[in-house]
Write an enzyme that holds these catalytic residues in place. Structure first.
Site, PDB file in Angstrom:
ATOM      1  N   GLY A 156       0.824  -1.208   0.000  1.00 29.88           N
ATOM      2  CA  GLY A 156       0.000   0.000   0.000  1.00 29.88           C
ATOM      3  C   GLY A 156       0.855   1.253   0.000  1.00 29.88           C
ATOM      4  O   GLY A 156       2.056   1.193  -0.236  1.00 29.88           O
ATOM      5  N   ASN A 157       0.219   2.389   0.231  1.00 27.45           N
ATOM      6  CA  ASN A 157       0.950   3.663   0.285  1.00 27.45           C
ATOM      7  C   ASN A 157       0.273   4.603   1.277  1.00 27.45           C
ATOM      8  O   ASN A 157      -0.746   4.254   1.868  1.00 27.45           O
ATOM      9  CB  ASN A 157       1.056   4.273  -1.117  1.00 27.45           C
ATOM     10  CG  ASN A 157      -0.303   4.608  -1.704  1.00 27.45           C
ATOM     11  OD1 ASN A 157      -0.983   5.524  -1.258  1.00 27.45           O
ATOM     12  ND2 ASN A 157      -0.724   3.821  -2.699  1.00 27.45           N
ATOM     13  N   ARG A 158       0.832   5.776   1.464  1.00 25.03           N
ATOM     14  CA  ARG A 158       0.393   6.680   2.533  1.00 25.03           C
ATOM     15  C   ARG A 158      -0.769   7.593   2.164  1.00 25.03           C
ATOM     16  O   ARG A 158      -1.114   8.487   2.924  1.00 25.03           O
ATOM     17  CB  ARG A 158       1.559   7.546   3.004  1.00 25.03           C
ATOM     18  CG  ARG A 158       2.654   6.769   3.695  1.00 25.03           C
ATOM     19  CD  ARG A 158       3.697   7.732   4.281  1.00 25.03           C
ATOM     20  NE  ARG A 158       4.890   7.025   4.688  1.00 25.03           N
ATOM     21  CZ  ARG A 158       4.999   6.340   5.822  1.00 25.03           C
ATOM     22  NH1 ARG A 158       3.977   6.288   6.663  1.00 25.03           N
ATOM     23  NH2 ARG A 158       6.122   5.721   6.117  1.00 25.03           N
ATOM     24  N   SER A 159      -1.371   7.420   1.007  1.00 26.46           N
ATOM     25  CA  SER A 159      -2.473   8.318   0.637  1.00 26.46           C
ATOM     26  C   SER A 159      -3.641   8.184   1.611  1.00 26.46           C
ATOM     27  O   SER A 159      -4.055   7.081   1.946  1.00 26.46           O
ATOM     28  CB  SER A 159      -2.953   7.981  -0.777  1.00 26.46           C
ATOM     29  OG  SER A 159      -4.143   8.690  -1.045  1.00 26.46           O
TER      30      SER A 159
END
Ligand code: CTP
Ligand code: CA
Length: 227
Positions: free
Chosen positions: A33-36
């Site tokens: 995943g990512n930090r958005s």
């Protein structure tokens, strides 16, 4: 000629927005995943709704609550986001890609939880996902397509290169290395980059920035509609 006020600036438009960070499964319990946080995409959806547009929001969920009064299409992976966007694109007049889409996904997804002792996992084979923004820009006709560029360095250079590479009408660039402009922050400093050049806007909330973006998008749309 009547000057449209903010509350009707997108009347008659169908705006398709992507938001949030996609999750690419490794096994049933893990993902890449990512930090958005989805905050900017959600603010854009609210701004478009309040400007009288019909809004379809294709989003990967985060801890934030998506807005009301818009069509919500919840997805998880880049591929699901791409399929949802593709099916709605025909009826859309604008596309704003605010999502942080994973660039790669695991080539295979285990159907059971991987155990650390059974098969030591030194690396995960990845394959590239579809670039939704580039793919839709290639078939945009008179739609307005806007992308984002979240960068930590060489902001304008990277963002200008993305405008060309993706073939969209404008890029909203923001420097996510700034604490007041990054992931999870309610404020942002954006640059609007189009064929006409680049413009730096002052520090403002993501909602105010969303209003500035749709004002510019609607100007591009009027231009496209008259060509
Ligand atoms: N984007 C997309 N589909 C992808 C990757 C990116 O639609 N598979 C969109 C994003 O929503 C954003 C824009 O493309 O509007 C730029 O995303 P970004 O990650 O900054 O660009 P990349 O080309 O993936 O470059 P990099 O990650 O190397 O900076
Ligand atoms: Ca990327």
């Amino acid at each position: 000629l009547a000057v449209l006020n903010r509350s009707e600036i997108l009347s008659g438009e169908h705006v398709l927005i992507t938001a949030g960070g996609t999750r690419e499964p490794i096994d049933p319990v893990r993902f890449i995943g990512n930090r958005s946080s989805g905050a900017f995409g959600f603010a854009l959806a609210e701004a478009c709704r309040d400007a009288a547009a019909q809004v379809s929001l294709v989003y990967a969920p985060s801890s934030r609550t998506p807005p009301s009064g818009v069509e919500l299409i919840e997805v998880e992976t880049a591929q699901e986001m791409y399929e949802a966007v593709e099916s709605l694109f025909a009826s859309a007049t604008m596309l704003i890609c605010a999502a942080a889409v994973a660039d790669y996904r695991p080539s295979t997804v285990a159907n059971h939880k991987l155990k650390k002792n059974q098969a030591p996992l030194e690396c995960i084979e990845l394959v590239e996902t579809t670039d939704i923004l580039a793919k839709m820009s290639a078939q945009k006709e008179n739609r307005i397509v806007i992308g984002f560029a979240a960068e930590t360095d060489h902001l304008l250079e990277h963002a200008r290169a993305k405008l060309i590479r993706k073939g969209c009408d404008a890029i909203v660039a923001n420097d996510v290395s700034r604490p007041d402009s990054g992931f999870g922050s309610d404020t942002t400093v954006i640059h609007w980059i189009s064929a006409c050049g680049s413009e730096e806007l002052p520090l403002m909330t993501k909602r105010q920035a969303a209003d500035e973006i749709i004002t510019r998008a609607s100007a591009l749309r009027s231009k496209a509609a008259h060509n």
